[in-house]
Write an enzyme that holds these catalytic residues in place. Structure first.
Site, PDB file in Angstrom:
ATOM      1  N   HIS A  88      44.602  40.969  50.665  1.00 58.06           N
ATOM      2  CA  HIS A  88      44.940  41.733  51.871  1.00 58.06           C
ATOM      3  C   HIS A  88      45.113  40.788  53.063  1.00 58.06           C
ATOM      4  O   HIS A  88      46.058  40.937  53.847  1.00 58.06           O
ATOM      5  CB  HIS A  88      43.836  42.745  52.181  1.00 58.06           C
ATOM      6  CG  HIS A  88      43.937  44.023  51.423  1.00 58.06           C
ATOM      7  ND1 HIS A  88      43.826  44.077  50.046  1.00 58.06           N
ATOM      8  CD2 HIS A  88      44.128  45.310  51.839  1.00 58.06           C
ATOM      9  CE1 HIS A  88      43.933  45.337  49.649  1.00 58.06           C
ATOM     10  NE2 HIS A  88      44.125  46.105  50.713  1.00 58.06           N
ATOM     11  N   HIS A 110      35.109  41.958  50.026  1.00 61.07           N
ATOM     12  CA  HIS A 110      35.412  40.537  50.119  1.00 61.07           C
ATOM     13  C   HIS A 110      34.332  39.806  50.894  1.00 61.07           C
ATOM     14  O   HIS A 110      33.744  40.360  51.832  1.00 61.07           O
ATOM     15  CB  HIS A 110      36.754  40.297  50.829  1.00 61.07           C
ATOM     16  CG  HIS A 110      37.939  40.391  49.933  1.00 61.07           C
ATOM     17  ND1 HIS A 110      38.159  39.513  48.888  1.00 61.07           N
ATOM     18  CD2 HIS A 110      38.970  41.267  49.904  1.00 61.07           C
ATOM     19  CE1 HIS A 110      39.281  39.857  48.270  1.00 61.07           C
ATOM     20  NE2 HIS A 110      39.785  40.918  48.866  1.00 61.07           N
TER      21      HIS A 110
END
Length: 219
Positions: A138, A187
């Site tokens: 992302h 993450h």
């Protein structure tokens, strides 16, 4: 291309881009080095603990919207729309620049994930994600796409205030998407920073390539 045809402005531009490329590359290499030596654990945990201290139902909903703006589905759709519009307005070289930068950048991220094979964090994940963690797709994808968009606006817009406003807005999108990945627990912070760095390396290379193409075309 001959050095005799280069103007001082072009030389400064190339030198600046090379310096930016060096900074992004250095940052990525440093993170990789720290990752291999397992010296990122305390940093990642402290940042995650701080960011997730702000968890609330409304903020989680907002972060899910923000993270969608960096998803593969959204970025693929946005790249196609941007490419089509650029072709319609006869900006073919910019359309190719947009498609190649984001398309090949996505493949580059898959390769990096396969090389490092870092597992995702298991500290309070708020959503489910599959695949490896490093670097953040992302973060890398959003840096490349929104960074490309910012570059094109600077390239095409005539008024400085519009250039500045759009660059700041798109920069906010990029940072927010990275932050959303940490907030949602999918993450590590080092994944996000590495994603930005890798995206910066690729985007800078693409911009240099585009500028070279434009330079050759105008000779």
């Amino acid at each position: 291309m001959s050095w005799k045809t280069l103007t001082l402005k072009n030389i400064i531009y190339i030198a600046s881009a090379a310096a930016i490329l060096g900074v992004f590359l250095f940052l990525f290499v440093e993170i990789v080095d720290e990752l291999r030596e397992k010296e990122l654990v305390s940093f990642d945990e402290r940042v995650i603990d701080y960011v997730q201290a702000f968890i609330s139902p409304r903020l989680t909903e907002f972060m899910q919207v923000i993270t969608f703006l960096g998803s593969v589905k959204w970025l693929a759709f946005a790249v196609i729309i941007a490419g089509v519009l650029l072709f319609i307005f006869k900006k073919r070289s910019l359309a190719i620049f947009m498609v190649i930068s984001s398309g090949v950048g996505a493949l580059f991220n898959i390769l990096l994930k396969w090389i490092f094979k870092r597992e995702r964090p298991d500290i309070r994940p708020l959503i489910e994600e599959q695949g490896f963690s490093f670097p953040s797709g992302h973060s890398m994808g959003s840096f490349i796409f929104y960074g490309s968009l910012a570059y094109m606006i600077v390239h095409l817009a005539k008024k400085r205030r519009w250039k500045t406003a759009w660059v700041l807005l798109l920069g906010f999108f990029i940072v927010s998407i990275g932050l959303s990945r940490i907030y949602l627990g999918v993450h590590f912070p080092s994944d996000v920073i590495a994603g930005f760095a890798a995206g910066g390396v690729w985007l800078t290379i693409m911009i240099l390539g585009f500028r070279y193409f434009e330079f050759r075309k105008n000779l």
